[in-house]
Write an enzyme that holds these catalytic residues in place. Structure first.
Site, PDB file in Angstrom:
ATOM      1  CD  GLU A   1      10.668 -11.588 -16.373  1.00  0.00           C
ATOM      2  OE1 GLU A   1      10.620 -12.310 -15.368  1.00  0.00           O
ATOM      3  OE2 GLU A   1      10.295 -10.394 -16.367  1.00  0.00           O
TER       4      GLU A   1
ATOM      5  CE  LYS B   1       7.746  -1.769 -10.156  1.00  0.00           C
ATOM      6  NZ  LYS B   1       7.988  -2.674 -11.302  1.00  0.00           N
TER       7      LYS B   1
ATOM      8  CG  ASN C   1       1.870   0.798   3.584  1.00  0.00           C
ATOM      9  OD1 ASN C   1       0.700   1.115   3.425  1.00  0.00           O
ATOM     10  ND2 ASN C   1       2.883   1.377   2.954  1.00  0.00           N
TER      11      ASN C   1
ATOM     12  CD  GLU D   1       3.985  -9.291 -13.864  1.00  0.00           C
ATOM     13  OE1 GLU D   1       3.715  -8.923 -12.722  1.00  0.00           O
ATOM     14  OE2 GLU D   1       5.121  -9.204 -14.345  1.00  0.00           O
TER      15      GLU D   1
ATOM     16  NE  ARG E   1       4.521   1.628  -1.686  1.00  0.00           N
ATOM     17  CZ  ARG E   1       5.776   1.432  -1.296  1.00  0.00           C
ATOM     18  NH1 ARG E   1       6.738   2.108  -1.875  1.00  0.00           N
ATOM     19  NH2 ARG E   1       6.067   0.578  -0.353  1.00  0.00           N
TER      20      ARG E   1
ATOM     21  CE  LYS F   1       7.875  -8.442 -17.125  1.00  0.00           C
ATOM     22  NZ  LYS F   1       7.904  -9.042 -15.796  1.00  0.00           N
TER      23      LYS F   1
ATOM     24  CB  CYS G   1      -0.872   0.004   1.237  1.00  0.00           C
ATOM     25  SG  CYS G   1      -1.720  -1.558   1.503  1.00  0.00           S
TER      26      CYS G   1
ATOM     27  CG  HIS H   1      11.849 -36.144 -18.220  1.00  0.00           C
ATOM     28  ND1 HIS H   1      12.313 -37.433 -18.314  1.00  0.00           N
ATOM     29  CD2 HIS H   1      12.854 -35.352 -18.697  1.00  0.00           C
ATOM     30  CE1 HIS H   1      13.547 -37.430 -18.801  1.00  0.00           C
ATOM     31  NE2 HIS H   1      13.886 -36.170 -19.044  1.00  0.00           N
TER      32      HIS H   1
HETATM   33  C1  AGP Z   1       7.594  -8.607 -12.011  1.00  0.00           C
HETATM   34  O1  AGP Z   1       7.032  -8.254 -13.219  1.00  0.00           O
HETATM   35  C2  AGP Z   1       6.721  -8.690 -10.887  1.00  0.00           C
HETATM   36  N1  AGP Z   1       5.766  -7.696 -10.786  1.00  0.00           N
HETATM   37  C3  AGP Z   1       7.249  -9.291  -9.610  1.00  0.00           C
HETATM   38  O2  AGP Z   1       7.470 -10.639  -9.892  1.00  0.00           O
HETATM   39  C4  AGP Z   1       8.542  -8.697  -8.972  1.00  0.00           C
HETATM   40  O3  AGP Z   1       9.646  -8.947  -9.785  1.00  0.00           O
HETATM   41  C5  AGP Z   1       8.718  -9.314  -7.580  1.00  0.00           C
HETATM   42  O4  AGP Z   1       7.615  -8.978  -6.783  1.00  0.00           O
HETATM   43  C6  AGP Z   1       9.998  -8.913  -6.902  1.00  0.00           C
HETATM   44  O5  AGP Z   1      10.052  -7.539  -6.671  1.00  0.00           O
HETATM   45  P1  AGP Z   1      11.401  -6.824  -6.263  1.00  0.00           P
HETATM   46  O6  AGP Z   1      12.348  -6.988  -7.393  1.00  0.00           O
HETATM   47  O7  AGP Z   1      11.021  -5.398  -6.001  1.00  0.00           O
HETATM   48  O8  AGP Z   1      11.904  -7.512  -5.027  1.00  0.00           O
END
Ligand code: AGP
Length: 612
Positions: free
Chosen positions: A485, A607, A102, A492, A27, A489, A2, A508
């Site tokens: 990755e 975030k 938070n 999410e 956030r 992406k 938050c 496998h």
């Molecule tokens: C990435 O696109 C994500 N939103 C998430 O996986 C992020 O990388 C993860 O929460 C780690 O965050 P940080 O690098 O701020 O620790």
């Protein structure tokens, strides 16, 4: 997850709080709220229109009362649905004390039961509201707000950042924290509290950290901080390396496309002064003496999400160049194992934000067990930067889009620089080899620029896949972290089920899922395992899958096996990940946009993940 902001001593606290909340919205964006002290009363407004709450509050601007102080919050729901009555600020029974929070109060049930028995009336399902009632009880016994918060903080368990105000002390804000970040700031006439530097940069650059279990009293133009024992603390000034403009969209459709395009610059800035032409390295903030680094027996990388994938992408360089054993671990798992760590273990935490609570606690645990620790982060003086023995800063500028893009590629590149640095200290490379590797790393901003230059081509290709529902991302060697990755992406942002898998492992088990409805995306840029990967592509083709191949520009052999081709400039496989991931960022971006999703604020995410 938050965002918190508090202002005192301003002629327009509502305006400053709303400006701050707009910058903090990345956030958490389930709901938002503001409380102001007007005369000797509290005025509170909250809204729970997902992604629109701040706009709704802004519309109230003209009706906001004259006030000098207030607190605001933008929420990512943990306890209780994202509704207006669960939105912060929360108030006590008298409606005279307001709190924003938070983190998580782990013993909130226990506290709530006691408060209920004492006759308090709670109006939300949150863990946060109990704190307002605890403070109410302390005030009733004669304490002022500062003392009440001091006493109340002692009974709380969990991770928290809290900011309070009371109608009876109109110009005072009180703040405290444990593990969750919170800073305070001042000008000659204003006092500020915030969970994030960027939210208050427009007002001041005179900012200070609050330490664990310290309590801060913020008044117009002044700050007082005491530790858990009540002794006055000299506030630690924060170094601020960003300007306000860096957090603006500047003409792009959204932050994510802006940040994808910023990658060449982010990488170039991250590399400035760190690799010299002859292949030697300079990492001055590292602070751990070279002789100590030389004697490291192994490296454990800890991280979450995209940062974890960056760790996997850097592992090959640590092993192959520096000849140091390296494992990469999910921070939330690492912390609760019983990891074998000694003084020769280097634990390297990777975190864009420097705040992720899982990584932070794993880092603390590693330190407690005697490891040397380094954090690789994008945020100067962040929680983890202050915790670790040494720091490696990416210089990507603020990343606002929830999906990590420029910070992810900057992490990979900086980890490769660190691997080269370690290799030189450990005398594992000849000067000639180091010069070749250094030149390859130095060429990455240009190569990434060429990949980013194909944004529109990737986007048009991705739009053919707008209807996909289930996707496998496959890779081997350098391509495996890229596949992971790519899948993250897509999940999410586009809300598409996607799995990243080592291509050689499909046989496998998971290959039973492949039929003509399957979409398989394969990282097939050239490297030692290229031939084997082609065989893996044949295996999924033979079962009717639609095959998307990511290959080197003009690579006909790989291209021939594909239904859809994505091309990147050819690059040595040891440093290829930062280039290869770009089309996957655009793929997820374009599919998400084609489906009408909010790419900067995907559903259910935030975030900065400050809860476990
Ligand atoms: C990435 O696109 C994500 N939103 C998430 O996986 C992020 O990388 C993860 O929460 C780690 O965050 P940080 O690098 O701020 O620790």
């Amino acid at each position: 997850m938050c965002g918190i902001i508090g202002v005192t001593g301003s002629d327009d606290p509502f305006g400053l709080i709303l400006d701050g909340l707009t910058l903090l919205e990345y956030r958490g964006y389930d709901s938002a709220g503001v409380a102001l002290v007007t005369g000797r009363e509290l005025w509170r407004r909250r809204s729970a229109i997902r992604g629109e709450s701040i706009g709704e509050l802004l519309r109230l601007g003209p009706t906001a009362p004259v006030a000098r102080a207030g607190i605001g919050h933008t929420r990512w729901a943990t306890h209780g649905a994202p509704t207006e009555h669960n939105a912060h600020p929360h108030v006590d029974c008298t409606g005279r004390v307001a709190v924003v929070h938070n983190g998580i109060i782990e013993n909130h049930r226990e506290i709530a039961a006691k408060l209920d028995a004492e006759g308090h009336t709670r109006t939300s399902e949150t863990d946060s509201e109990v704190v307002a009632h605890l403070v109410e009880a302390e005030l009733a016994s004669g304490a002022d707000l500062f003392e009440a918060v001091q006493r109340c903080a002692k009974v709380l368990r969990g991770d928290f950042a809290l900011a309070f105000m009371s109608a009876d002390e109109p110009e005072v804000l009180v703040a405290t924290r444990r593990s969750s970040p919170l800073i305070v700031g001042r000008t000659d006439s204003i006092g500020l509290v915030s969970s994030d530097i960027s939210a208050v940069l427009g007002t001041t650059r005179e900012l200070y950290a609050i330490g664990d279990d310290e309590v801060a009293e913020v008044r117009p133009g002044s700050i007082r901080i005491v530790d858990a024992e009540g002794s006055t603390v000299d506030p630690v000034p924060l170094r601020v390396s960003w300007g306000v403009r860096a957090a603006l969209r500047e003409g792009y459709e959204d932050f994510m496309s802006k940040e994808i395009h910023e990658q060449p610059r982010a990488l170039a800035d991250t590399l400035v002064g760190r690799i010299l032409p002859e292949g030697t390295t300079e990492l001055e903030e590292l602070e751990i003496p070279a002789e100590e680094l030389a004697s490291i027996g192994r490296v454990i990388v800890i991280a979450c999400g995209s940062s974890y994938h960056a760790g996997l992408a850097g592992r090959a360089a640590l092993e192959s160049w520096a000849k140091v054993p390296c494992t990469v671990e999910i921070a939330s798992e690492f912390r609760y194992r019983d990891p074998v760590i000694d003084a020769s273990t280097l634990v390297l935490a990777i975190s864009q934000s420097g705040e992720t609570v899982d990584t932070f606690h794993a880092l603390r645990e590693a330190k407690r067990r005697g490891a040397r620790t380094i954090v690789l982060t994008n945020v100067v003086d962040s929680l983890m930067a202050r915790e670790a023995d040494g720091v490696l800063y990416t210089r990507a500028g603020p990343e606002i889009g929830v999906a990590s893009t420029k910070c992810h590629t900057a992490q990979i590149v900086l980890l490769q620089v660190f691997a080269l640095h370690l290799a030189l200290i450990r005398r594992q490379l000849t000067p000639e080899q180091a010069a070749v590797i250094g030149a390859r790393i130095a060429s990455l901003p240009g190569l990434v620029e060429r990949a980013v230059g194909q944004f529109d081509t990737y986007r048009a290709t991705a739009e053919q896949l707008a209807e996909v529902n289930d996707v496998f991302f496959l890779g081997r060697g350098h391509g495996y972290p890229v596949a992971l990755e790519g899948a993250l992406k897509l999940k999410e942002l586009a809300y598409v089920r996607a799995e990243g898998y080592p291509a050689g492992e499909m046989k496998h088990g998971p290959i039973s899922l492949i039929d003509r409805h399957a979409v398989v995306v394969v990282v097939a840029t050239r490297g030692a395992l290229f031939e084997k990967l082609l065989a893996n592509i044949e295996e999924v083709r033979a079962r009717g899958a639609t095959v998307v191949v990511l290959c080197d520009e003009g690579d006909e052999e790989a291209g021939e096996l594909a239904d859809i081709v994505l091309e990147v400039p050819a690059v040595d496989e040891m440093v290829a990940a930062a280039v290869c991931v770009v089309p996957f960022q655009v793929l997820a971006y374009a599919i998400a946009r084609a489906r009408g999703n909010d790419v900067d604020r995907p559903r259910n995410l935030a975030k900065v993940v400050t809860v476990e």
